[in-house]
Design a protein around this motif. Sequence first.
Motif, PDB file in Angstrom:
ATOM      1  N   LEU A  71       0.917  -1.256   0.053  1.00 23.74           N
ATOM      2  CA  LEU A  71       0.000  -0.053  -0.043  1.00 23.74           C
ATOM      3  C   LEU A  71       1.026   1.170   0.089  1.00 23.74           C
ATOM      4  O   LEU A  71       2.158   1.259   0.287  1.00 23.74           O
ATOM      5  CB  LEU A  71      -0.867  -0.050   1.202  1.00 23.74           C
ATOM      6  CG  LEU A  71      -1.901  -1.124   1.333  1.00 23.74           C
ATOM      7  CD1 LEU A  71      -2.503  -1.100   2.912  1.00 23.74           C
ATOM      8  CD2 LEU A  71      -2.871  -1.129   0.494  1.00 23.74           C
ATOM      9  N   HIS A  72       0.379   2.183  -0.559  1.00 27.18           N
ATOM     10  CA  HIS A  72       0.980   3.629  -0.396  1.00 27.18           C
ATOM     11  C   HIS A  72      -0.108   4.732   0.321  1.00 27.18           C
ATOM     12  O   HIS A  72      -0.958   4.951  -0.344  1.00 27.18           O
ATOM     13  CB  HIS A  72       1.474   4.247  -1.734  1.00 27.18           C
ATOM     14  CG  HIS A  72       2.380   3.217  -2.394  1.00 27.18           C
ATOM     15  ND1 HIS A  72       3.706   3.158  -2.210  1.00 27.18           N
ATOM     16  CD2 HIS A  72       2.220   2.165  -3.369  1.00 27.18           C
ATOM     17  CE1 HIS A  72       4.425   2.441  -2.800  1.00 27.18           C
ATOM     18  NE2 HIS A  72       3.615   1.701  -3.284  1.00 27.18           N
ATOM     19  N   GLY A  78       3.780  11.393   7.423  1.00 22.78           N
ATOM     20  CA  GLY A  78       4.548  11.165   6.026  1.00 22.78           C
ATOM     21  C   GLY A  78       3.886  10.248   5.244  1.00 22.78           C
ATOM     22  O   GLY A  78       2.710   9.651   5.438  1.00 22.78           O
ATOM     23  N   GLU A  79       4.666   9.921   4.058  1.00 21.49           N
ATOM     24  CA  GLU A  79       4.087   8.663   3.214  1.00 21.49           C
ATOM     25  C   GLU A  79       4.407   7.285   3.899  1.00 21.49           C
ATOM     26  O   GLU A  79       5.639   7.139   4.154  1.00 21.49           O
ATOM     27  CB  GLU A  79       4.832   8.917   1.791  1.00 21.49           C
ATOM     28  CG  GLU A  79       4.050   7.819   0.899  1.00 21.49           C
ATOM     29  CD  GLU A  79       4.361   8.220  -0.627  1.00 21.49           C
ATOM     30  OE1 GLU A  79       4.356   7.189  -1.331  1.00 21.49           O
ATOM     31  OE2 GLU A  79       4.415   9.265  -0.919  1.00 21.49           O
ATOM     32  N   LEU A  80       3.511   6.573   3.938  1.00 16.14           N
ATOM     33  CA  LEU A  80       3.752   5.070   4.893  1.00 16.14           C
ATOM     34  C   LEU A  80       3.641   4.332   3.507  1.00 16.14           C
ATOM     35  O   LEU A  80       2.613   4.333   2.620  1.00 16.14           O
ATOM     36  CB  LEU A  80       2.566   5.024   5.683  1.00 16.14           C
ATOM     37  CG  LEU A  80       2.475   5.837   6.830  1.00 16.14           C
ATOM     38  CD1 LEU A  80       1.487   5.568   7.696  1.00 16.14           C
ATOM     39  CD2 LEU A  80       4.066   6.131   7.491  1.00 16.14           C
ATOM     40  N   ALA A 104      -3.111  -7.996   9.068  1.00 17.57           N
ATOM     41  CA  ALA A 104      -2.061  -7.271   9.684  1.00 17.57           C
ATOM     42  C   ALA A 104      -1.426  -6.329   8.897  1.00 17.57           C
ATOM     43  O   ALA A 104      -1.378  -6.561   7.347  1.00 17.57           O
ATOM     44  CB  ALA A 104      -1.070  -8.261  10.181  1.00 17.57           C
ATOM     45  N   PHE A 105      -0.959  -5.090   9.264  1.00 11.12           N
ATOM     46  CA  PHE A 105      -0.215  -4.153   8.274  1.00 11.12           C
ATOM     47  C   PHE A 105       1.211  -4.061   9.000  1.00 11.12           C
ATOM     48  O   PHE A 105       1.538  -3.928  10.012  1.00 11.12           O
ATOM     49  CB  PHE A 105      -0.909  -2.694   8.588  1.00 11.12           C
ATOM     50  CG  PHE A 105      -2.278  -2.572   7.906  1.00 11.12           C
ATOM     51  CD1 PHE A 105      -2.487  -2.182   6.421  1.00 11.12           C
ATOM     52  CD2 PHE A 105      -3.117  -3.091   8.865  1.00 11.12           C
ATOM     53  CE1 PHE A 105      -3.575  -2.413   5.984  1.00 11.12           C
ATOM     54  CE2 PHE A 105      -4.676  -2.772   8.140  1.00 11.12           C
ATOM     55  CZ  PHE A 105      -4.964  -2.567   6.765  1.00 11.12           C
ATOM     56  N   LEU A 106       2.242  -4.394   7.899  1.00 11.18           N
ATOM     57  CA  LEU A 106       3.607  -4.598   8.442  1.00 11.18           C
ATOM     58  C   LEU A 106       4.248  -3.420   7.546  1.00 11.18           C
ATOM     59  O   LEU A 106       3.946  -3.399   6.241  1.00 11.18           O
ATOM     60  CB  LEU A 106       4.053  -5.945   8.006  1.00 11.18           C
ATOM     61  CG  LEU A 106       3.274  -7.093   8.767  1.00 11.18           C
ATOM     62  CD1 LEU A 106       3.638  -8.446   7.951  1.00 11.18           C
ATOM     63  CD2 LEU A 106       3.318  -7.097  10.053  1.00 11.18           C
ATOM     64  N   PRO A 107       5.206  -2.808   8.037  1.00  4.61           N
ATOM     65  CA  PRO A 107       6.225  -1.815   7.531  1.00  4.61           C
ATOM     66  C   PRO A 107       6.912  -2.606   6.329  1.00  4.61           C
ATOM     67  O   PRO A 107       7.668  -3.727   6.447  1.00  4.61           O
ATOM     68  CB  PRO A 107       7.061  -1.293   8.443  1.00  4.61           C
ATOM     69  CG  PRO A 107       6.976  -2.108   9.479  1.00  4.61           C
ATOM     70  CD  PRO A 107       5.740  -2.912   9.500  1.00  4.61           C
ATOM     71  N   LEU A 116       5.106   4.323  12.140  1.00  4.77           N
ATOM     72  CA  LEU A 116       4.283   3.487  12.970  1.00  4.77           C
ATOM     73  C   LEU A 116       4.606   3.472  14.554  1.00  4.77           C
ATOM     74  O   LEU A 116       3.716   3.442  15.252  1.00  4.77           O
ATOM     75  CB  LEU A 116       4.375   2.050  12.361  1.00  4.77           C
ATOM     76  CG  LEU A 116       3.598   1.919  10.922  1.00  4.77           C
ATOM     77  CD1 LEU A 116       3.702   0.507  10.425  1.00  4.77           C
ATOM     78  CD2 LEU A 116       2.195   2.603  10.972  1.00  4.77           C
ATOM     79  N   LEU A 117       6.008   3.201  14.699  1.00  8.88           N
ATOM     80  CA  LEU A 117       6.240   3.359  16.217  1.00  8.88           C
ATOM     81  C   LEU A 117       5.963   4.551  16.653  1.00  8.88           C
ATOM     82  O   LEU A 117       5.634   4.670  17.941  1.00  8.88           O
ATOM     83  CB  LEU A 117       7.869   2.967  16.186  1.00  8.88           C
ATOM     84  CG  LEU A 117       8.136   1.512  16.002  1.00  8.88           C
ATOM     85  CD1 LEU A 117       9.821   1.456  15.874  1.00  8.88           C
ATOM     86  CD2 LEU A 117       7.624   0.726  16.947  1.00  8.88           C
ATOM     87  N   ALA A 118       6.382   5.579  16.202  1.00  5.91           N
ATOM     88  CA  ALA A 118       5.840   6.887  16.696  1.00  5.91           C
ATOM     89  C   ALA A 118       4.462   7.058  16.868  1.00  5.91           C
ATOM     90  O   ALA A 118       3.975   7.588  17.991  1.00  5.91           O
ATOM     91  CB  ALA A 118       6.293   8.177  15.655  1.00  5.91           C
TER      92      ALA A 118
END
Length: 124
Positions: A71-72, A78-80, A104-107, A116-118
């Motif tokens: 996904l974008h 910002g842009e994930l 589940a969404f994974l980086p 995501l951590l922030a």
Amino acid sequence: MYWSGLDSTAVPYRRPKPIESGRSAPGRNMVVRPADSMDLPLRERHELLLHAGYAPAPDPSGTALRLAVPLHLRSSYGELRPMTTVLSFATAVDVPLSELKLEAFLPTDPATADALLAAAAVAD
């Protein structure tokens, strides 16, 4: 058709075929063709094949099944670029459990992982 000579009413009967009596199993085509003619959804076709003792058919579109979809997304961080994957319990005996799907969404890159951590730190 055969005529029974056992009684005087001459009621016709037919001899059961081996597949009807359980002495033979249906071929894969014998399961797939009726499902095709009834335009059954893919999920129901898979259930029919499993009940007949066959593995589910591959995706009819001919494309490979994708395990993860990139996904974008644009956000305040910002842009994930996460990827998503869906887990289902296909062999569950319990009907509500068989309908359950976990996504589940994974980086896919360090910037997305940091964002995501922030976001998780702010949520706590």
